[in-house]
Design a protein around this motif. Structure first.
Motif, PDB file in Angstrom:
ATOM      1  N   GLN A 147     -63.798 -62.473 -22.851  1.00 34.70           N
ATOM      2  CA  GLN A 147     -65.015 -62.798 -23.603  1.00 34.70           C
ATOM      3  C   GLN A 147     -64.815 -63.974 -24.550  1.00 34.70           C
ATOM      4  O   GLN A 147     -65.775 -64.541 -25.062  1.00 34.70           O
ATOM      5  CB  GLN A 147     -65.503 -61.580 -24.403  1.00 34.70           C
TER       6      GLN A 147
ATOM      7  N   TRP B  63     -64.298 -54.651 -27.468  1.00 36.87           N
ATOM      8  CA  TRP B  63     -65.057 -55.854 -27.132  1.00 36.87           C
ATOM      9  C   TRP B  63     -64.427 -57.114 -27.722  1.00 36.87           C
ATOM     10  O   TRP B  63     -64.297 -58.126 -27.042  1.00 36.87           O
ATOM     11  CB  TRP B  63     -66.490 -55.733 -27.608  1.00 36.87           C
TER      12      TRP B  63
ATOM     13  N   GLU C 177     -69.936 -55.681 -20.269  1.00 35.31           N
ATOM     14  CA  GLU C 177     -69.822 -55.590 -18.808  1.00 35.31           C
ATOM     15  C   GLU C 177     -70.367 -54.236 -18.370  1.00 35.31           C
ATOM     16  O   GLU C 177     -70.169 -53.233 -19.026  1.00 35.31           O
ATOM     17  CB  GLU C 177     -68.338 -55.707 -18.434  1.00 35.31           C
TER      18      GLU C 177
ATOM     19  N   ARG D 285     -74.988 -55.746 -18.038  1.00 37.24           N
ATOM     20  CA  ARG D 285     -75.621 -57.046 -17.823  1.00 37.24           C
ATOM     21  C   ARG D 285     -76.556 -56.994 -16.620  1.00 37.24           C
ATOM     22  O   ARG D 285     -76.374 -56.186 -15.714  1.00 37.24           O
ATOM     23  CB  ARG D 285     -74.558 -58.121 -17.620  1.00 37.24           C
TER      24      ARG D 285
ATOM     25  N   ASP E 219     -61.187 -58.350 -25.919  1.00 35.55           N
ATOM     26  CA  ASP E 219     -61.246 -58.658 -24.490  1.00 35.55           C
ATOM     27  C   ASP E 219     -61.162 -60.177 -24.342  1.00 35.55           C
ATOM     28  O   ASP E 219     -62.144 -60.893 -24.560  1.00 35.55           O
ATOM     29  CB  ASP E 219     -62.543 -58.120 -23.903  1.00 35.55           C
TER      30      ASP E 219
END
Length: 170
Positions: free
Chosen positions: A28, A22, A96, A99, A25
């Motif tokens: 983001q 996370w 992802e 959501r 990424d």
């Protein structure tokens, strides 16, 4: 902190691979202050020294996971905690694929209940890129109020974007 769908729990060393994925990424990074990837070593040291004592660290970061299979779906946190004025800034990330299911709203419910009933917080605020319509809608629908706009506050690439400050009073 849990309901029938999600639970909020402290970070564990076993979260290393999930956080590594996370945090690194780059897509983001547009909604955070991250500008470079994190190494596994840096994340491991963070997890190794992690504490849930918001008074010592002025921050509290929790993993959001499903109650059914304990699958991590995101994180939610307080930072810039100000115990004198009983407030903190809040941040949230939903991965992802998870959501649009209402999990963020449930996580906000659980965290704000904890903040009010166990920490004694009086207010929470967030700073959101003005172009992040999904995030703004979530928090405004929740009951956060727009407190102001910070002009050209967030730099992404060579462009500056406005930021919206939202407050929630408990």
């Amino acid at each position: 902190m849990r309901n029938s769908t999600i639970a909020l729990r402290p970070l564990e060393p076993t979260d290393l691979d999930t956080l590594y994925k996370w945090e690194n990424d780059a897509a983001q990074w547009t909604v955070s202050d991250t500008i470079a990837p994190y190494s596994r070593k840096v994340l491991w040291e963070y997890l190794e020294n992690y504490t849930t004592d918001i008074y010592a660290t002025r921050a509290l970061r929790l993993m959001i996971e499903t109650t059914e299979d304990h699958e991590p779906v995101g994180t939610i946190d307080f930072f810039n905690f100000d115990p004198l004025n009983n407030r903190a800034e809040m941040g949230m990330f939903i991965a992802e694929g998870f959501r649009g299911r209402g999990l963020g709203r449930m996580a906000i419910d659980l965290l704000l209940d904890y903040a009010q009933n166990h920490i004694g917080m009086r207010q929470v605020y967030i700073t959101v890129n003005a172009s992040n319509e999904v995030c703004l809608k979530l928090f405004l629908d929740y009951g956060f109020e727009q407190a102001g706009v910070l002009k050209a506050w967030i730099k992404r690439g060579k462009t500056y974007h406005d930021a919206v400050v939202l407050q929630y009073f408990m």
